[in-house]
Scaffold this motif. Structure first.
Motif, PDB file in Angstrom:
ATOM      1  N   ARG A 199       0.766  -1.263   0.223  1.00 37.67           N
ATOM      2  CA  ARG A 199      -0.054   0.041  -0.172  1.00 37.67           C
ATOM      3  C   ARG A 199       0.871   1.220  -0.136  1.00 37.67           C
ATOM      4  O   ARG A 199       0.369   2.429  -0.389  1.00 37.67           O
ATOM      5  N   TRP A 200       2.030   1.086   0.476  1.00 39.81           N
ATOM      6  CA  TRP A 200       2.903   2.577   0.715  1.00 39.81           C
ATOM      7  C   TRP A 200       4.082   2.246  -0.419  1.00 39.81           C
ATOM      8  O   TRP A 200       5.219   2.916   0.049  1.00 39.81           O
ATOM      9  N   THR A 201       3.924   1.386  -1.296  1.00 36.58           N
ATOM     10  CA  THR A 201       5.061   1.213  -2.272  1.00 36.58           C
ATOM     11  C   THR A 201       4.794   2.035  -3.593  1.00 36.58           C
ATOM     12  O   THR A 201       3.897   1.677  -4.110  1.00 36.58           O
ATOM     13  N   SER A 202       5.371   3.184  -3.745  1.00 37.11           N
ATOM     14  CA  SER A 202       5.070   4.244  -4.581  1.00 37.11           C
ATOM     15  C   SER A 202       5.062   3.683  -6.057  1.00 37.11           C
ATOM     16  O   SER A 202       4.565   4.320  -6.989  1.00 37.11           O
ATOM     17  N   ASP A 203       6.003   2.768  -6.436  1.00 32.82           N
ATOM     18  CA  ASP A 203       6.169   2.219  -7.667  1.00 32.82           C
ATOM     19  C   ASP A 203       4.872   1.473  -8.045  1.00 32.82           C
ATOM     20  O   ASP A 203       4.568   1.243  -9.358  1.00 32.82           O
ATOM     21  N   LEU A 204       4.118   1.117  -7.215  1.00 33.03           N
ATOM     22  CA  LEU A 204       2.665   0.356  -7.686  1.00 33.03           C
ATOM     23  C   LEU A 204       1.668   1.222  -8.096  1.00 33.03           C
ATOM     24  O   LEU A 204       0.521   1.011  -8.549  1.00 33.03           O
ATOM     25  N   TRP A 205       1.810   2.636  -7.507  1.00 32.57           N
ATOM     26  CA  TRP A 205       0.833   3.493  -7.804  1.00 32.57           C
ATOM     27  C   TRP A 205       1.442   4.844  -8.418  1.00 32.57           C
ATOM     28  O   TRP A 205       1.934   5.464  -7.414  1.00 32.57           O
ATOM     29  N   GLN A 206       1.024   5.016  -9.610  1.00 24.58           N
ATOM     30  CA  GLN A 206       1.789   6.006 -10.241  1.00 24.58           C
ATOM     31  C   GLN A 206       0.875   7.292 -10.839  1.00 24.58           C
ATOM     32  O   GLN A 206      -0.148   6.743 -11.434  1.00 24.58           O
ATOM     33  N   ILE A 207       1.025   8.408 -10.640  1.00 23.65           N
ATOM     34  CA  ILE A 207       0.204   9.353 -11.375  1.00 23.65           C
ATOM     35  C   ILE A 207       1.164   9.782 -12.511  1.00 23.65           C
ATOM     36  O   ILE A 207       2.105  10.594 -12.258  1.00 23.65           O
ATOM     37  N   LYS A 208       0.822   9.648 -13.777  1.00 15.70           N
ATOM     38  CA  LYS A 208       1.580  10.041 -14.991  1.00 15.70           C
ATOM     39  C   LYS A 208       1.223  11.368 -15.388  1.00 15.70           C
ATOM     40  O   LYS A 208       2.170  11.931 -15.823  1.00 15.70           O
TER      41      LYS A 208
END
Length: 165
Positions: free
Chosen positions: A148-157
């Motif tokens: 949940r806190w791994t930013s590589d999994l959730w990205q705003i392009k």
């Protein structure tokens, strides 16, 4: 208002344009993406609204707080619609799906807040035809561990981009 689906590995295409044997664009229209339902004010210009509902319009102009509009949906109902739509996307699509969502500013603000997991809906400046691009790891979306806190999994392009204007 609706969504478009293709495969991420095929790349982005113009809405309705497809390439490759397994990339068939699908357009879905849904009431979940409709703009704010303004009740008795629907379809009126501001001048017409002031003429028909002067007290209501004066109250709307006097405060930034929510003023109930007869027959209109509430911000909470809009947020529920947005959350329902996001959950429906997560349930219906696979990890490699690329989805375009096309809608209006008010519900887009709720969609962004819901997608980001915010407990508030933020006012966002959204130029007409602005582009938002979120990349998520669909398979890990519901995990409660460190993912949940791994930013590589959730990205705003992209966020409200409008270089095409």
């Amino acid at each position: 208002v609706g969504e478009w689906q293709g495969r991420r590995e095929e790349g982005w295409r113009v809405l309705g344009e497809a390439s490759g044997p397994d990339c068939q664009p699908m357009v879905t229209v849904t009431a979940d993406l409709a703009e704010f339902q303004a009740g008795v004010l629907t379809g009126l210009t501001w001048a017409e609204a002031e003429a028909r509902y002067p007290k209501l319009c004066a109250a709307l102009m006097a405060t930034p707080d929510w003023v109930p509009i007869p027959e209109a949906e509430t911000p909470a109902q809009g947020r529920d619609r947005a959350q329902h739509f996001i959950q429906k996307l997560l349930n219906q699509h696979q990890q490699d799906d690329a989805i375009w969502v096309i809608s209006h500013q008010w519900i887009l603000q709720h969609l962004v807040a819901s997608l980001l997991g915010c407990d508030r809906t933020w006012q966002i400046s959204i130029p007409n035809t602005a582009l938002f691009e979120f990349e998520i790891d669909r398979d890990r979306w519901d995990q409660l561990d460190m993912a949940r806190w791994t930013s590589d999994l959730w990205q705003i392009k992209r966020f409200g981009d409008s270089p095409h204007l």
